[in-house]
Design an enzyme around this catalytic site. Structure first.
Site, PDB file in Angstrom:
ATOM      1  N   LEU A  43     -26.297  13.239  27.973  1.00 16.41           N
ATOM      2  CA  LEU A  43     -27.080  12.435  27.027  1.00 16.41           C
ATOM      3  C   LEU A  43     -26.849  10.968  27.344  1.00 16.41           C
ATOM      4  CD1 LEU A  43     -28.692  12.177  24.273  1.00 16.41           C
ATOM      5  CD2 LEU A  43     -26.452  12.101  23.159  1.00 16.41           C
TER       6      LEU A  43
ATOM      7  N   TYR B 179     -15.162  31.373  21.838  1.00 13.75           N
ATOM      8  CA  TYR B 179     -14.877  30.261  20.921  1.00 13.75           C
ATOM      9  C   TYR B 179     -13.457  29.748  21.130  1.00 13.75           C
ATOM     10  CZ  TYR B 179     -14.569  27.831  16.359  1.00 13.75           C
ATOM     11  OH  TYR B 179     -14.415  26.901  15.353  1.00 13.75           O
TER      12      TYR B 179
HETATM   13  P1  NAD Z   1     -21.787  24.673  11.692  1.00 10.93           P
HETATM   14  O1  NAD Z   1     -22.256  25.842  12.488  1.00 10.93           O
HETATM   15  O2  NAD Z   1     -22.251  24.546  10.293  1.00 10.93           O
HETATM   16  O3  NAD Z   1     -22.135  23.311  12.431  1.00 10.93           O
HETATM   17  C1  NAD Z   1     -22.135  23.171  13.822  1.00 10.93           C
HETATM   18  C2  NAD Z   1     -23.262  22.221  14.191  1.00 10.93           C
HETATM   19  O4  NAD Z   1     -23.238  22.029  15.618  1.00 10.93           O
HETATM   20  C3  NAD Z   1     -24.649  22.767  13.857  1.00 10.93           C
HETATM   21  O5  NAD Z   1     -25.423  21.786  13.230  1.00 10.93           O
HETATM   22  C4  NAD Z   1     -25.225  23.148  15.207  1.00 10.93           C
HETATM   23  O6  NAD Z   1     -26.625  23.140  15.224  1.00 10.93           O
HETATM   24  C5  NAD Z   1     -24.578  22.120  16.101  1.00 10.93           C
HETATM   25  N1  NAD Z   1     -24.521  22.504  17.521  1.00 10.93           N
HETATM   26  C6  NAD Z   1     -23.982  23.630  18.052  1.00 10.93           C
HETATM   27  N2  NAD Z   1     -24.114  23.617  19.394  1.00 10.93           N
HETATM   28  C7  NAD Z   1     -24.720  22.444  19.706  1.00 10.93           C
HETATM   29  C8  NAD Z   1     -25.122  21.858  20.929  1.00 10.93           C
HETATM   30  N3  NAD Z   1     -24.935  22.454  22.108  1.00 10.93           N
HETATM   31  N4  NAD Z   1     -25.694  20.629  20.898  1.00 10.93           N
HETATM   32  C9  NAD Z   1     -25.891  19.987  19.711  1.00 10.93           C
HETATM   33  N5  NAD Z   1     -25.550  20.512  18.527  1.00 10.93           N
HETATM   34  C10 NAD Z   1     -24.972  21.731  18.524  1.00 10.93           C
HETATM   35  O7  NAD Z   1     -20.197  24.720  11.754  1.00 10.93           O
HETATM   36  P2  NAD Z   1     -19.116  23.843  10.974  1.00 10.93           P
HETATM   37  O8  NAD Z   1     -18.356  24.736  10.091  1.00 10.93           O
HETATM   38  O9  NAD Z   1     -19.743  22.637  10.414  1.00 10.93           O
HETATM   39  O10 NAD Z   1     -18.163  23.439  12.171  1.00 10.93           O
HETATM   40  C11 NAD Z   1     -18.228  22.157  12.775  1.00 10.93           C
HETATM   41  C12 NAD Z   1     -17.121  22.014  13.790  1.00 10.93           C
HETATM   42  O11 NAD Z   1     -15.849  22.180  13.162  1.00 10.93           O
HETATM   43  C13 NAD Z   1     -17.180  23.050  14.924  1.00 10.93           C
HETATM   44  O12 NAD Z   1     -16.845  22.419  16.134  1.00 10.93           O
HETATM   45  C14 NAD Z   1     -16.123  24.063  14.550  1.00 10.93           C
HETATM   46  O13 NAD Z   1     -15.561  24.667  15.665  1.00 10.93           O
HETATM   47  C15 NAD Z   1     -15.100  23.184  13.816  1.00 10.93           C
HETATM   48  N6  NAD Z   1     -14.341  23.991  12.860  1.00 10.93           N
HETATM   49  C16 NAD Z   1     -14.872  24.340  11.643  1.00 10.93           C
HETATM   50  C17 NAD Z   1     -14.129  25.119  10.768  1.00 10.93           C
HETATM   51  C18 NAD Z   1     -14.643  25.498   9.403  1.00 10.93           C
HETATM   52  O14 NAD Z   1     -13.913  26.202   8.666  1.00 10.93           O
HETATM   53  N7  NAD Z   1     -15.784  25.075   8.966  1.00 10.93           N
HETATM   54  C19 NAD Z   1     -12.858  25.587  11.158  1.00 10.93           C
HETATM   55  C20 NAD Z   1     -12.383  25.240  12.404  1.00 10.93           C
HETATM   56  C21 NAD Z   1     -13.118  24.429  13.252  1.00 10.93           C
END
Ligand code: NAD
Ligand code: UDP
Length: 332
Positions: free
Chosen positions: A83, A167
């Protein structure tokens, strides 16, 4: 302070504060659950946000209230591809990745790509812009842990070829490349390991346990407890997590730092709470335990307590009572 390698130790200066206002911040995954909360919070404190998302698991609807804000820009893009960004940037915050097991099992290759290539692209942007880099890593780097609670010094117990490896290993390699950029290019990084977080703006049917149980309870379906329901998780309310993230942005330490709540519940306990708080007549149905499902998960948050003066304030009962009405509203 726990023992950290010397080259990390020399970067440690917890007192160093930095303005939260008026920064240019690129957030990948900004249309997802956590990303949309982070966009909202950092906009509110006076920053400009560039949100990059391909909507694979997130949605434009999560950003509805932000789209008219002049300080908010949305770029629809898959961050696993390079990007080019014209704007100056102070921070690149990499949150893009499917995060629910249901989602990453459906998109294993895209999940590996965004954890590896996506992280590489974000680090490249940060390096080109002289920006700081923030990685949303996960408690899944500990796999099915053999020790509890898990401290940052624990190296984990991950099956490298199991169904969850797309993952877990992607996030482990995201951490590895972040630290390689930190060591080789002196990029200023922050790595957090997020433990199960829940709250408003989760996708209703994203398959994660809190959203699944609330959805099932509110629609009169049986709550699907996997295995015997004796496996445990520690659930953090999203506002607490976002506070921890903002505090970590102000501290000069690369991480990794666990962020989550240190109170553990079994899935059966969670199901009973949600049935009670929703006043549902739903019953509990037992389904097979998914392969490699971690038996326990609880963060040691000593480092976050000492370094960030942070600990979660919202109990599971309080957090569920804030989350259930949001789901109710969405289901209308
Ligand atoms: P989510 O699925 O709601 O959000 C992830 C976002 O990333 C989505 O909007 C999706 O469209 C976007 N995305 C995915 N692949 C993409 C790509 N290649 N290019 C651009 N956008 C992309 O998940 P979340 O719960 O909001 O998690 C967000 C981050 O936090 C993640 O990296 C996840 O691994 C990390 N995380 C979350 C939790 C949790 O409990 N929610 C726990 C551990 C880690
Ligand atoms: N789980 C469950 N019923 C569901 C969804 C999940 O019993 O409908 C269990 C799952 O087996 C795991 C825990 O809840 O032990 C947390 O699952 P989740 O998908 O929320 O995230 P994980 O912590 O496994 O990444």
């Amino acid at each position: 302070m726990e023992a950290v390698p010397w080259e990390l130790e020399r970067r440690l200066s917890p007192g160093k504060q930095e303005k939260e206002l008026n920064m240019n911040i690129l957030i990948t995954g900004g249309a997802g659950f956590l990303g949309s909360h982070l966009c909202r919070r950092l906009l509110k404190s006076g920053n400009r946000i560039i949100c990059v998302d391909n909507f694979i698991t997130g949605s434009r609807q999560n950003l509805q209230d932000l789209l008219k804000n002049k300080k908010f820009k949305l770029i629809e893009h898959d961050i696993s591809r390079p990007l080019s960004v014209k704007d100056k940037l102070d921070w690149v915050m990499h949150f893009a990745s499917p995060a629910s097991p249901k989602d990453y099992l459906q998109h294993p290759i895209k999940t590996i790509k965004v954890g590896t290539l996506g992280t590489h692209n974000c680090l490249g942007i940060a390096k080109a812009k002289g920006a700081k880099f923030f990685l949303a890593s996960t408690s899944e780097v500990y796999g099915d842990p053999k020790i509890s609670p898990q401290s940052e010094e624990y190296w984990g117990n991950v099956n490298p070829i199991g169904p969850r490896s797309c993952y877990d290993e992607a996030k482990r390699s995201a951490e590895a490349i972040s630290f390689a950029y930190f060591r080789q290019h002196n990029i200023d990084i922050r790595v957090i390991r997020i433990f199960n977080t829940y709250g408003p703006f989760m996708r209703i049917e994203d398959g994660r346990v809190v959203s699944n149980f609330i959805y099932q309870a509110l629609t009169g379906k049986d709550l699907t407890v996997y295995g015997k329901g004796t496996q445990s998780r520690s659930f953090c309310y999203v506002d607490d997590l976002i506070d921890g993230i903002v505090k970590f942005m102000k501290v000069d330490y690369p991480g990794p730092v666990n962020l989550g709540t240190p109170y553990e519940f079994t899935m059966l306990e969670l199901a009973k709470k949600i049935i009670s708080f929703t006043g549902s007549r739903s019953k509990i149905k037992f389904l097979p335990l998914p392969e490699d499902d971690p038996k326990q998960r609880r963060p040691d948050i000593t480092k976050a307590r000492k370094l960030l003066c942070w600990q979660p304030k919202i109990t599971l009962d309080q957090g569920l009572k804030k989350t259930i009405p949001w789901f109710k509203d969405k289901l209308k």
